[in-house]
Design a protein around this motif. Structure first.
Motif, PDB file in Angstrom:
ATOM      1  N   THR A  68     -20.021  -2.897  12.065  1.00  0.00           N
ATOM      2  CA  THR A  68     -20.563  -4.143  11.484  1.00  0.00           C
ATOM      3  C   THR A  68     -19.865  -4.428  10.159  1.00  0.00           C
ATOM      4  N   ASP A  69     -20.169  -5.583   9.610  1.00  0.00           N
ATOM      5  CA  ASP A  69     -19.636  -5.906   8.281  1.00  0.00           C
ATOM      6  C   ASP A  69     -20.186  -4.920   7.266  1.00  0.00           C
ATOM      7  N   TYR A  70     -19.389  -4.723   6.228  1.00  0.00           N
ATOM      8  CA  TYR A  70     -19.804  -3.781   5.181  1.00  0.00           C
ATOM      9  C   TYR A  70     -20.187  -4.546   3.914  1.00  0.00           C
ATOM     10  N   PHE A  71     -21.333  -4.229   3.358  1.00  0.00           N
ATOM     11  CA  PHE A  71     -21.789  -4.859   2.107  1.00  0.00           C
ATOM     12  C   PHE A  71     -21.973  -3.762   1.072  1.00  0.00           C
ATOM     13  N   PRO A  72     -21.010  -3.649   0.147  1.00  0.00           N
ATOM     14  CA  PRO A  72     -21.077  -2.532  -0.797  1.00  0.00           C
ATOM     15  C   PRO A  72     -22.367  -2.544  -1.608  1.00  0.00           C
ATOM     16  N   LEU A  73     -22.843  -1.346  -1.863  1.00  0.00           N
ATOM     17  CA  LEU A  73     -24.033  -1.103  -2.687  1.00  0.00           C
ATOM     18  C   LEU A  73     -25.295  -1.779  -2.164  1.00  0.00           C
ATOM     19  N   SER A  74     -25.327  -2.030  -0.883  1.00  0.00           N
ATOM     20  CA  SER A  74     -26.579  -2.610  -0.387  1.00  0.00           C
ATOM     21  C   SER A  74     -27.622  -1.510  -0.257  1.00  0.00           C
ATOM     22  N   LYS A  75     -28.864  -1.958  -0.249  1.00  0.00           N
ATOM     23  CA  LYS A  75     -29.976  -1.017  -0.136  1.00  0.00           C
ATOM     24  C   LYS A  75     -30.890  -1.519   0.953  1.00  0.00           C
ATOM     25  N   SER A  91     -36.397  -0.461   7.080  1.00  0.00           N
ATOM     26  CA  SER A  91     -35.280   0.436   6.742  1.00  0.00           C
ATOM     27  C   SER A  91     -33.983  -0.052   7.385  1.00  0.00           C
ATOM     28  N   LYS A  92     -34.072  -1.135   8.163  1.00  0.00           N
ATOM     29  CA  LYS A  92     -32.855  -1.662   8.794  1.00  0.00           C
ATOM     30  C   LYS A  92     -32.562  -3.093   8.329  1.00  0.00           C
ATOM     31  N   VAL A  93     -33.290  -3.507   7.315  1.00  0.00           N
ATOM     32  CA  VAL A  93     -32.998  -4.814   6.695  1.00  0.00           C
ATOM     33  C   VAL A  93     -32.408  -4.485   5.342  1.00  0.00           C
ATOM     34  N   LEU A 152     -20.017   1.616   9.770  1.00  0.00           N
ATOM     35  CA  LEU A 152     -20.188   2.208  11.101  1.00  0.00           C
ATOM     36  C   LEU A 152     -21.583   2.811  11.183  1.00  0.00           C
ATOM     37  N   ARG A 153     -22.329   2.403  12.172  1.00  0.00           N
ATOM     38  CA  ARG A 153     -23.646   3.034  12.394  1.00  0.00           C
ATOM     39  C   ARG A 153     -23.498   3.948  13.594  1.00  0.00           C
ATOM     40  N   ARG A 154     -23.772   5.198  13.368  1.00  0.00           N
ATOM     41  CA  ARG A 154     -23.586   6.173  14.444  1.00  0.00           C
ATOM     42  C   ARG A 154     -24.933   6.652  14.958  1.00  0.00           C
ATOM     43  N   VAL A 165     -36.717  -0.686   2.197  1.00  0.00           N
ATOM     44  CA  VAL A 165     -37.544   0.478   1.843  1.00  0.00           C
ATOM     45  C   VAL A 165     -37.002   1.084   0.546  1.00  0.00           C
ATOM     46  N   GLU A 166     -35.696   1.283   0.513  1.00  0.00           N
ATOM     47  CA  GLU A 166     -35.096   1.880  -0.690  1.00  0.00           C
ATOM     48  C   GLU A 166     -35.363   1.021  -1.917  1.00  0.00           C
ATOM     49  N   HIS A 167     -35.268  -0.279  -1.734  1.00  0.00           N
ATOM     50  CA  HIS A 167     -35.387  -1.164  -2.888  1.00  0.00           C
ATOM     51  C   HIS A 167     -36.827  -1.308  -3.376  1.00  0.00           C
TER      52      HIS A 167
HETATM   53  N1  ATP Z   1     -23.769  -3.112   6.721  1.00  0.00           N
HETATM   54  C1  ATP Z   1     -23.957  -2.252   5.735  1.00  0.00           C
HETATM   55  N2  ATP Z   1     -23.121  -2.278   4.684  1.00  0.00           N
HETATM   56  C2  ATP Z   1     -23.282  -1.416   3.680  1.00  0.00           C
HETATM   57  N3  ATP Z   1     -24.265  -0.513   3.611  1.00  0.00           N
HETATM   58  C3  ATP Z   1     -25.142  -0.453   4.637  1.00  0.00           C
HETATM   59  C4  ATP Z   1     -25.040  -1.316   5.731  1.00  0.00           C
HETATM   60  N4  ATP Z   1     -26.033  -1.033   6.574  1.00  0.00           N
HETATM   61  C5  ATP Z   1     -26.741  -0.034   6.014  1.00  0.00           C
HETATM   62  N5  ATP Z   1     -26.216   0.321   4.839  1.00  0.00           N
HETATM   63  C6  ATP Z   1     -26.693   1.343   3.925  1.00  0.00           C
HETATM   64  O1  ATP Z   1     -26.624   2.599   4.522  1.00  0.00           O
HETATM   65  C7  ATP Z   1     -27.672   3.409   4.073  1.00  0.00           C
HETATM   66  C8  ATP Z   1     -28.319   4.058   5.272  1.00  0.00           C
HETATM   67  O2  ATP Z   1     -28.850   3.100   6.148  1.00  0.00           O
HETATM   68  P1  ATP Z   1     -29.885   3.468   7.278  1.00  0.00           P
HETATM   69  O3  ATP Z   1     -30.025   2.329   8.177  1.00  0.00           O
HETATM   70  O4  ATP Z   1     -29.524   4.777   7.895  1.00  0.00           O
HETATM   71  O5  ATP Z   1     -31.183   3.595   6.440  1.00  0.00           O
HETATM   72  P2  ATP Z   1     -32.100   4.846   6.208  1.00  0.00           P
HETATM   73  O6  ATP Z   1     -32.998   4.490   5.105  1.00  0.00           O
HETATM   74  O7  ATP Z   1     -31.255   6.046   6.039  1.00  0.00           O
HETATM   75  O8  ATP Z   1     -32.895   4.824   7.549  1.00  0.00           O
HETATM   76  P3  ATP Z   1     -33.189   6.045   8.512  1.00  0.00           P
HETATM   77  O9  ATP Z   1     -34.198   6.829   7.800  1.00  0.00           O
HETATM   78  O10 ATP Z   1     -33.650   5.398   9.754  1.00  0.00           O
HETATM   79  O11 ATP Z   1     -31.888   6.768   8.683  1.00  0.00           O
HETATM   80  C9  ATP Z   1     -28.634   2.513   3.310  1.00  0.00           C
HETATM   81  O12 ATP Z   1     -28.516   2.766   1.939  1.00  0.00           O
HETATM   82  C10 ATP Z   1     -28.154   1.144   3.615  1.00  0.00           C
HETATM   83  O13 ATP Z   1     -28.313   0.321   2.501  1.00  0.00           O
END
Ligand code: ATP
Length: 645
Positions: A348-355, A408-410, A299-301, A358-360
């Motif tokens: 949206t779909d959930y992908f565990p442990l995704s990064k 940060s959104k990929v 969930l993206r809020r 930017v994080e990666h």
């Molecule tokens: N569909 C998804 N499934 C699983 N994890 C996700 C998904 N989308 C995002 N994430 C994870 O959620 C975390 C937060 O994502 P987010 O898009 O808020 O990035 P952010 O780096 O916090 O960017 P911002 O600074 O804009 O908040 C990240 O670690 C990301 O990998």
């Protein structure tokens, strides 16, 4: 080697035809003519005939004249005009003739009884006339009939035809997990009755089913093999387990609310800082469990978003048309006040442990804890380019625009596997702007270029100076990559427009190599999967053995006593799992365990000697017998206890 010529003056030809005298010699064709086509000694006194026509007519005459036209031992052998015949004449040629210069037949096929008319042209070599060899189905019964022998019916076997095999196979494929093989037997009965054709073996395999599906590791000797060779690679197992753990993770004492259709929210953000740079609203990401189906979603809020136009949120449903491996599927969007504010939620779909990218890519730190920019390998960058290009193609084909390709959104969901993670968000949030789709799609190319530039230069700042960054990219990577990014960043001169198809054809070489890498990845995963399939089979077997062995409640039961049939299973368990060496120390040989279990599962006829721990009792029993007992014992356990239910 120089050919030694046959010299009638010096040597008598051996064997027939044996000239009786000079007269006979005149009728006998000179062998030099026969072999070489002419005789060097013709004018130097060679007594033999040098005119093939004459020989032929003389022979025909003599045949007609003589009542003794029959052949006898003294008859000159039949000699075709220009060719040595294969049988007796051949035998008379001296061994030296073997090394004679190559002979060119003139007008007669070897072994032909009728000499060809000498006037006729020699047949030209024409490969087109040669009939191609076609393997015929060899029908033995016909062969027998023509031979006129026995009436026994033979099996006609056509090794080139699979139809007979296919017909003979049982209609349903053999299922090795089925304990009940009666269906197989039934099929088998029909199959054995119709034994008139060759049939492939349809019985269960006589061993285990570990099939060596590649790709393989280097050849290893038995002692070099590790436990890991039997199972999934440790790294992959760990990764999958961690993902499973992350999927099931819950947050104790969580203050997060329960939404209408989602519960057990877990925050995925790694930082508590509110950031509104990308969407204009502070965003949070949660993992949540659906109340409808129990599955996990992301969930993206967007905090503090107020919906002004209902149509804005409906635009999300268009994204359901996009089905691409590099786009995180958008399921739904809704607004909620459950967080104490007015929030917009994207499911949206959930992908565990995704990064996120930017994080990666910005996590390397030196030993002082400072961030060190690490260059991303060019191959990885091309992989990203191909994946994003594929995503854009699908999105543009659905008459949509990606709009948000911020690093940060990929998200990176696996090794070098990326997905666009925030599609549809800007469609809702900036709905009122009503920007034309064509413009947004053209802008996607610039977002794409900026994304690759940010990752390639390891500079994720929003204030990046494009020209400097492209120059920097050119210093680290090939000119092709730099030019590709430069093309993406340069807007098309109106009225020309950029198309993703043009871009894809420009990078076609990299498409192929990325495709090949993914084929390799699929191959190794299929190989792993097939191995796990067998391990799953063994687990079921071990579960059964575990359920059968050591059951105190059956202590008084004769069947399960030290003399009963079940006792063998206990000894088998000891044999498989509790081996000890001469000093009574445990022997842990995984290969032995797997081998025994596989043999038990296949129920083979191999015998095994089971000895009790006190060495007082020994059984010699086949795996087939043991398998039967496992099945029977397990079936008994499955039966409801009398009087209990
Ligand atoms: N569909 C998804 N499934 C699983 N994890 C996700 C998904 N989308 C995002 N994430 C994870 O959620 C975390 C937060 O994502 P987010 O898009 O808020 O990035 P952010 O780096 O916090 O960017 P911002 O600074 O804009 O908040 C990240 O670690 C990301 O990998």
């Amino acid at each position: 080697m120089a050919a030694t010529r046959f010299q009638p003056e010096l040597r008598k030809p051996a064997g027939s035809p044996r000239p009786r005298g000079r007269e006979n010699a005149k009728d006998t064709l000179c062998r030099n003519v026969l072999i070489y086509g002419h005789c060097r000694y013709e004018d130097q006194g060679c007594a033999f005939n040098h005119d093939p026509n004459k020989t032929l007519s003389a022979q025909q005459d003599s045949g007609r004249k003589s009542a003794r036209g029959m052949f006898n031992v003294d008859s000159p052998s039949f000699t075709p005009s220009t060719l040595p015949v294969s049988s007796s004449t051949g035998a008379t040629i001296s061994s030296q003739a073997a090394s004679a210069a190559p002979f060119t037949p003139r007008g007669l096929a070897s072994g032909t009884a009728t000499p060809a008319p000498l006037e006729s042209e020699p047949p030209a070599f024409n490969p087109a006339q040669i009939r191609e060899f076609t393997p015929q189905s060899y029908d033995l019964s016909q062969a027998v009939a023509t031979n006129g022998t026995g009436t026994e019916s033979q099996v006609p076997f056509d090794p080139f035809s699979m139809s007979s095999v296919a017909q003979a196979m049982p209609p349903t494929p053999y299922n090795p997990y089925l304990e009940d093989t009666s269906s197989l037997a039934n099929n088998g009965a029909a199959y054995y009755a119709a034994q008139s054709t060759y049939t492939a073996p349809a019985q269960p395999l006589q061993y285990h089913l570990y099939a060596p599906i590649g790709p393989h590791r280097e050849d290893l000797l038995a002692y070099q093999r590790l436990t890991h060779d039997f199972f999934m690679p440790e790294k992959l197992r760990e990764e999958l387990q961690k993902k499973a753990e992350a999927t099931l993770q819950v947050m104790p004492n969580s203050q997060l609310p329960t939404l209408d259709n989602f519960h057990t929210l877990v925050a995925l953000d790694t930082s508590h800082q509110k950031s509104a740079t990308v969407f204009g609203f502070p965003g949070w990401v949660y993992k949540a469990t659906s109340s409808k189906n129990g599955k996990m979603y992301c969930l993206r809020r967007l905090e503090g978003y107020r919906l002004t136009n209902e149509n804005a949120i409906r635009s999300v449903k268009d994204w359901r048309r996009v089905d691409n491996g590099s786009v995180v599927s958008v399921i739904d969007a809704f607004t909620t006040r459950a967080f104490g504010d007015s929030s917009l939620i994207f499911v949206t779909d959930y992908f565990p442990l995704s990064k996120t990218l930017v994080e990666h890519h910005s996590t390397s730190t030196n030993r002082f804890g400072n961030r060190v920019p690490a260059a991303v390998p060019e191959k990885v960058l091309w992989g990203y380019i191909v994946q994003i290009a594929s995503a854009i193609k699908s999105v543009h084909a659905a008459n949509l625009a990606v709009r948000c390709m911020d690093p940060s959104k990929v998200i990176l969901t696996d090794k070098s596997r990326i997905r666009l993670g925030a599609c549809s968000v800007l469609d809702v949030v900036q709905y009122d702007a009503q920007r034309p789709l064509a413009e947004l799609q053209q802008e996607d190319f610039i977002h794409f270029g900026k994304l690759i530039l940010a990752v390639g230069t390891n500079n994720f700042s929003p204030n990046i100076v494009l020209k400097n960054a492209v120059d920097q990219l050119g210093r680290t990577y090939t000119a092709e990559l730099r030019d590709t990014v430069a093309w993406l960043l340069t807007p098309a001169q109106a009225p020309a427009v950029k198309s993703i198809d043009d871009f894809l054809s420009g990078i076609s070489g990299h498409l192929v190599s990325t495709f090949d890498s993914s084929l390799h990845a699929i191959d190794s995963q299929t190989s792993e999967l097939s191995r796990e399939l067998e391990n799953g089979r063994l687990l079921r077997l071990m579960a059964k053995l575990g359920a059968i062995n050591e059951r105190p409640e059956y202590e008084g039961d004769r069947n399960w006593s030290e003399n009963g049939e079940r006792y063998m299973l206990k000894l088998f368990r000891d044999y498989v799992f509790h081996q000890v060496d001469a000093d009574g120390r445990p022997v842990l040989d995984l290969a032995h365990i797997l081998r025994c279990l596989n043999k038990l599962d296949a129920g083979i006829d191999e015998k095994v000697c089971l000895t009790s721990r006190d060495e007082q009792t020994s059984f010699v029993v086949t795996y087939r017998e043991l398998k039967k007992q496992v099945t029977a014992a397990f079936a008994e356990l499955q039966k409801p206890a009398k009087g209990r239910y």
